[in-house]
Design an enzyme around this catalytic site. Sequence first.
Site, PDB file in Angstrom:
ATOM      1  N   GLU A 173      -4.559 -15.907 -21.218  1.00 46.38           N
ATOM      2  CA  GLU A 173      -3.231 -15.490 -21.706  1.00 46.38           C
ATOM      3  C   GLU A 173      -2.305 -16.701 -21.836  1.00 46.38           C
ATOM      4  O   GLU A 173      -1.208 -16.745 -21.277  1.00 46.38           O
ATOM      5  CB  GLU A 173      -2.633 -14.423 -20.796  1.00 46.38           C
TER       6      GLU A 173
ATOM      7  N   GLU B 209     -10.090  -8.528 -22.316  1.00 46.45           N
ATOM      8  CA  GLU B 209      -9.758  -7.603 -21.229  1.00 46.45           C
ATOM      9  C   GLU B 209      -9.173  -6.321 -21.789  1.00 46.45           C
ATOM     10  O   GLU B 209      -8.403  -6.355 -22.746  1.00 46.45           O
ATOM     11  CB  GLU B 209      -8.680  -8.180 -20.296  1.00 46.45           C
TER      12      GLU B 209
HETATM   13  C1  BG6 Z   1      -4.287  -9.551 -17.251  1.00 51.34           C
HETATM   14  C2  BG6 Z   1      -4.786 -10.706 -16.407  1.00 51.34           C
HETATM   15  O1  BG6 Z   1      -3.050  -9.858 -17.728  1.00 51.34           O
HETATM   16  O2  BG6 Z   1      -4.092  -8.343 -16.608  1.00 51.34           O
HETATM   17  C3  BG6 Z   1      -5.671 -10.293 -15.244  1.00 51.34           C
HETATM   18  O3  BG6 Z   1      -5.476 -11.620 -17.213  1.00 51.34           O
HETATM   19  C4  BG6 Z   1      -5.077  -9.072 -14.577  1.00 51.34           C
HETATM   20  O4  BG6 Z   1      -5.830 -11.381 -14.383  1.00 51.34           O
HETATM   21  C5  BG6 Z   1      -4.994  -7.943 -15.597  1.00 51.34           C
HETATM   22  O5  BG6 Z   1      -5.753  -8.672 -13.430  1.00 51.34           O
HETATM   23  C6  BG6 Z   1      -4.526  -6.616 -15.053  1.00 51.34           C
HETATM   24  O6  BG6 Z   1      -3.282  -6.744 -14.426  1.00 51.34           O
HETATM   25  P1  BG6 Z   1      -3.080  -6.303 -12.907  1.00 51.34           P
HETATM   26  O7  BG6 Z   1      -1.716  -6.758 -12.571  1.00 51.34           O
HETATM   27  O8  BG6 Z   1      -3.244  -4.839 -12.865  1.00 51.34           O
HETATM   28  O9  BG6 Z   1      -4.131  -6.996 -12.111  1.00 51.34           O
END
Ligand code: BG6
Length: 506
Positions: free
Chosen positions: A191, A401
């Site tokens: 990101e 993701e």
């Molecule tokens: C993304 C990140 O923005 O969101 C991850 O790259 C992160 O590292 C994922 O875990 C989900 O967010 P969260 O805050 O629920 O872990």
Amino acid sequence: MGEKSFKKGFLWGGATAANQIEGAYNEGGRGLANTDFLKYVAPNERRADEATFEQTYASLQEAKAHEDTYIFPKRWGNDFYHHYKEDIAEFGEMGFKVYRTSVAWTRIYPTGEETEPNEKGLEFYDKVFEECRKHGMEVMVTISHYEMPLHLADKYGGWKDRRMINFYTKFVKTMVTRWKGIVKYWLTFNEIGNNIHKMEWMTAGMDPKTDTLREIYQASHHQFVASSLAVKLVHEIDPEAKIGSVIEYKTIYPMSCDPKDSLVVYKEKQRGYFFSDVQVRGEYPGYAWEYFKDNDIEIEYTDEDMEIIKKYPVDFLSFTYYRSRIASKDYIESVQKETNTSDKEVEGDQSYRGDSNIVNTGKTNPYLKLTPSGWSIDPDGLYLALVDLYERYQVPIFIAENGLGLKEELVNGTVNDTYRMEYLKEHVTAMRNAIRNGVKLFGYAWWGPIDLVSNGSGQMSKRYGFIYVDRNDAGEGTMKRYRKQSFYWYKKLIASNGEDTEIIKA
Ligand code: BG6
């Protein structure tokens, strides 16, 4: 003729990051990382300035003084360091074609300044990657995923210092040389940049309380140069490998049909495009210079920097997608007036509340369902992201993701997570529709195929996995792994190359 659905060889898989899974923070010669000092505070017990898991230099000093009493979840992760064989075997059992993870910088260069890498750290990843290949998975490595040597943050103030480029490229060179022919896909930064605007400590070793907007863009500039040099290194050392970048994609809807709301949306989108425009097109876009001028931002750069950025664009683009947002002009103006805050602070403040479907309205989208942590569920937003990015850049796209995290209980040794299957089914349909529209999508990584520490909240209880890990937010539990019902569903989906989406009923 366009494709009808997922092509043969589509890379189905999952994604994690070292600092959210590995643990073993003081083993194998690993140095201390900035993330080792992120203190866990239950969401309902947080002070206003602790709205998230973020840190400042001041709270870091406090954390150091309370090392024995505070909970630091990222020091433990889900203990992948000791469970990697079993975990990768489980990913293999689900049929993963790709496993995206990151390499902890501090395992390879404990302070970032050593001239020689830590052999024990390299050996750990030799073993991890070997297991992946044994189980039929390609390895995709995120070079920097929200973590860096604490020493570099302390001594240099993180990425706002130009010397970070050299520390980073040394790290890249070591890895690409070691894993030539083994790691087929590299990602330069997780990101990139976008999140320096809201999680400065985690993403750049900087202090959200004191760093200025100019310093933030300066840090982004250094990351752009570092990212392009990583592309150069990968192409020179391992011409067979591909290297991309990761952006956080924001699908944003205007609050109303007032054209002014659409203008706000577009401005907001440009803040995101900025990072992919530079890395894919190889130059700073006109709107960025205009923004710098309007905000009195003067970044320092050389002609050579700009040549490097131009000469080494990424091979492919990847993005993370969880939810969509809405934006309105009125809301931005009212917050700015009320608090006399800058652009950066409005964005940061709102994005940090855990319910950040809200970019700039203070309201959630009435047409969408929300997850328990308040994130909108919007597969159409994923479709829009895919067509938008492909039409804009015309380069291969990878979903780095996507996922659903929430509290779950183990019942009779499993979790009957039908909702996760439904969520995934809808997002897979959106992907298929985008492919039919001509998008060259070559893979999909579910975030957190095994429960891990949440990046934003530090919770273990925000569970994303197909595999449950027995560990709670207070750091108690056996770390034993259990398959959820979605484990079998994802396996079935992959085996049918995305066609069999029928929900498994308990
Ligand atoms: C993304 C990140 O923005 O969101 C991850 O790259 C992160 O590292 C994922 O875990 C989900 O967010 P969260 O805050 O629920 O872990």
